[in-house]
Scaffold this motif. Structure first.
Motif, PDB file in Angstrom:
ATOM      1  N   ALA A   1       0.826  -1.196   0.000  1.00  0.00           N
ATOM      2  CA  ALA A   1       0.000   0.000   0.000  1.00  0.00           C
ATOM      3  C   ALA A   1       0.864   1.251   0.000  1.00  0.00           C
ATOM      4  O   ALA A   1       1.910   1.300   0.644  1.00  0.00           O
ATOM      5  N   GLY A   2       0.412   2.248  -0.707  1.00  0.00           N
ATOM      6  CA  GLY A   2       1.104   3.528  -0.710  1.00  0.00           C
ATOM      7  C   GLY A   2       0.550   4.421  -1.797  1.00  0.00           C
ATOM      8  O   GLY A   2       0.280   3.963  -2.907  1.00  0.00           O
ATOM      9  N   ASP A   3       0.374   5.696  -1.478  1.00  0.00           N
ATOM     10  CA  ASP A   3      -0.219   6.629  -2.423  1.00  0.00           C
ATOM     11  C   ASP A   3       0.546   7.941  -2.368  1.00  0.00           C
ATOM     12  O   ASP A   3       0.738   8.502  -1.287  1.00  0.00           O
TER      13      ASP A   3
ATOM     14  N   PRO B   1      15.177   8.892 -10.669  1.00  0.00           N
ATOM     15  CA  PRO B   1      14.053   9.840 -10.706  1.00  0.00           C
ATOM     16  C   PRO B   1      13.471  10.037 -12.099  1.00  0.00           C
ATOM     17  O   PRO B   1      14.136   9.798 -13.110  1.00  0.00           O
ATOM     18  N   ILE B   2      12.224  10.476 -12.104  1.00  0.00           N
ATOM     19  CA  ILE B   2      11.533  10.861 -13.331  1.00  0.00           C
ATOM     20  C   ILE B   2      10.889  12.226 -13.101  1.00  0.00           C
ATOM     21  O   ILE B   2      10.647  12.615 -11.948  1.00  0.00           O
ATOM     22  N   PRO B   3      10.607  12.972 -14.165  1.00  0.00           N
ATOM     23  CA  PRO B   3       9.852  14.216 -13.984  1.00  0.00           C
ATOM     24  C   PRO B   3       8.504  13.933 -13.315  1.00  0.00           C
ATOM     25  O   PRO B   3       7.874  12.914 -13.598  1.00  0.00           O
ATOM     26  N   THR B   4       8.104  14.813 -12.453  1.00  0.00           N
ATOM     27  CA  THR B   4       6.874  14.752 -11.647  1.00  0.00           C
ATOM     28  C   THR B   4       6.973  13.754 -10.503  1.00  0.00           C
ATOM     29  O   THR B   4       6.004  13.569  -9.765  1.00  0.00           O
ATOM     30  N   GLY B   5       8.121  13.108 -10.296  1.00  0.00           N
ATOM     31  CA  GLY B   5       8.225  12.049  -9.297  1.00  0.00           C
ATOM     32  C   GLY B   5       8.950  12.425  -8.021  1.00  0.00           C
ATOM     33  O   GLY B   5       9.376  11.536  -7.281  1.00  0.00           O
ATOM     34  N   SER B   6       9.084  13.720  -7.726  1.00  0.00           N
ATOM     35  CA  SER B   6       9.862  14.099  -6.538  1.00  0.00           C
ATOM     36  C   SER B   6       9.233  13.603  -5.243  1.00  0.00           C
ATOM     37  O   SER B   6       9.944  13.193  -4.319  1.00  0.00           O
ATOM     38  N   ALA B   7       7.916  13.640  -5.144  1.00  0.00           N
ATOM     39  CA  ALA B   7       7.266  13.170  -3.923  1.00  0.00           C
ATOM     40  C   ALA B   7       7.425  11.660  -3.759  1.00  0.00           C
ATOM     41  O   ALA B   7       7.685  11.166  -2.653  1.00  0.00           O
ATOM     42  N   ALA B   8       7.311  10.931  -4.861  1.00  0.00           N
ATOM     43  CA  ALA B   8       7.493   9.479  -4.804  1.00  0.00           C
ATOM     44  C   ALA B   8       8.935   9.131  -4.446  1.00  0.00           C
ATOM     45  O   ALA B   8       9.189   8.220  -3.644  1.00  0.00           O
TER      46      ALA B   8
ATOM     47  N   MET C   1       4.151  21.622  -6.912  1.00  0.00           N
ATOM     48  CA  MET C   1       3.905  20.953  -5.632  1.00  0.00           C
ATOM     49  C   MET C   1       3.690  21.985  -4.540  1.00  0.00           C
ATOM     50  O   MET C   1       4.311  23.052  -4.528  1.00  0.00           O
ATOM     51  N   MET C   2       2.812  21.657  -3.623  1.00  0.00           N
ATOM     52  CA  MET C   2       2.573  22.469  -2.444  1.00  0.00           C
ATOM     53  C   MET C   2       3.044  21.691  -1.210  1.00  0.00           C
ATOM     54  O   MET C   2       3.199  20.463  -1.278  1.00  0.00           O
ATOM     55  N   PRO C   3       3.288  22.365  -0.097  1.00  0.00           N
ATOM     56  CA  PRO C   3       3.684  21.629   1.107  1.00  0.00           C
ATOM     57  C   PRO C   3       2.737  20.480   1.439  1.00  0.00           C
ATOM     58  O   PRO C   3       3.182  19.398   1.847  1.00  0.00           O
TER      59      PRO C   3
ATOM     60  N   LEU D   1       3.486  16.400   2.223  1.00  0.00           N
ATOM     61  CA  LEU D   1       2.951  15.774   3.431  1.00  0.00           C
ATOM     62  C   LEU D   1       2.015  14.628   3.087  1.00  0.00           C
ATOM     63  O   LEU D   1       2.009  13.591   3.758  1.00  0.00           O
ATOM     64  N   SER D   2       1.244  14.798   2.019  1.00  0.00           N
ATOM     65  CA  SER D   2       0.359  13.729   1.567  1.00  0.00           C
ATOM     66  C   SER D   2       1.165  12.499   1.149  1.00  0.00           C
ATOM     67  O   SER D   2       0.788  11.361   1.466  1.00  0.00           O
ATOM     68  N   ALA D   3       2.271  12.719   0.449  1.00  0.00           N
ATOM     69  CA  ALA D   3       3.129  11.602   0.039  1.00  0.00           C
ATOM     70  C   ALA D   3       3.719  10.909   1.254  1.00  0.00           C
ATOM     71  O   ALA D   3       3.772   9.667   1.321  1.00  0.00           O
ATOM     72  N   PHE D   4       4.155  11.699   2.230  1.00  0.00           N
ATOM     73  CA  PHE D   4       4.730  11.101   3.438  1.00  0.00           C
ATOM     74  C   PHE D   4       3.679  10.284   4.179  1.00  0.00           C
ATOM     75  O   PHE D   4       3.927   9.142   4.576  1.00  0.00           O
TER      76      PHE D   4
END
Length: 199
Positions: A64-66, A119-126, A75-77, A81-84
């Motif tokens: 599980a993980g989103d 890494p990939i573009p748009t993947g910083s949170a992941a 990205m916003m703070p 936090l949502s990724a964490f």
């Protein structure tokens, strides 16, 4: 073994479930909207309730993980936090609470992913979330022995290429069967503090 499988209804969870059942394990399935137990992994109280209801458990496996995918400048703070909360905190809480709940020599298997190192573009949170899970696994392993904790780090699934392949140009996909085998290695093996790459 009797195994608590979190995220059992997803593509990965379903593959892990089938593989473990075929190997003779008894599975307690857990999901937000389906499964033997219902659980929002981002809520510590629900994790407590799930452990209370699960009974005797030998191992915990998380699929599980989103996390959100957006360019860094968008990205916003709250997104980080949502990724964490969606991928890191819940899995950490499964281990934190689970050490007092599973068998003395039981194990935890968490999910991370290739974006921690490629890494990939748009993947910083992941990437951030995956890296945090991997660092936690290495750190927790030295404290919870003889219980064990590992993580499985796949690249994109072959079964997901049609939906997400454009985000992973030139990246070799892997079949879910191979990823599920890494879960078997973690659960039935003897190693701890490992991140098993599936590439």
């Amino acid at each position: 073994m009797r195994i608590l499988l979190v995220g059992a209804a997803g593509k990965l969870g379903a593959a892990v479930h089938e593989t473990l059942v075929n190997r003779g394990h008894s599975i307690v399935t857990v999901g937000r909207s389906s499964g033997d137990l219902r659980l929002d992994i981002t809520d510590p109280a629900q994790i407590t309730a799930a452990y209370d209801r699960a009974g005797d458990i030998d191992a915990v496996a998380s699929a599980a993980g989103d996390v959100p995918y957006k360019p860094v400048v968008e990205m916003m703070p709250a997104d980080y936090l949502s990724a964490f909360n969606g991928k890191v905190a819940g899995q950490l809480e499964l281990v934190r609470q689970g050490t007092a709940r599973i068998a003395e020599r039981g194990s935890f298997t968490l999910i991370t992913g290739v974006l921690a190192e490629q890494p990939i573009p748009t993947g910083s949170a992941a990437g951030m979330a995956n890296g945090a899970v991997e660092a936690f696994v290495r750190s927790a392993a030295i404290e919870i022995a003889p219980q064990r904790v590992n993580a499985v780090s796949p690249t994109i699934f072959t079964e997901s290429v049609a939906d997400y392949g454009d985000f992973f140009p030139g990246v070799e996909p892997v079949d879910l069967e191979r990823v599920a085998s890494a879960y078997v290695r973690s659960i039935e093996g003897a190693q701890t503090g490992q991140v098993y790459p599936v590439r």
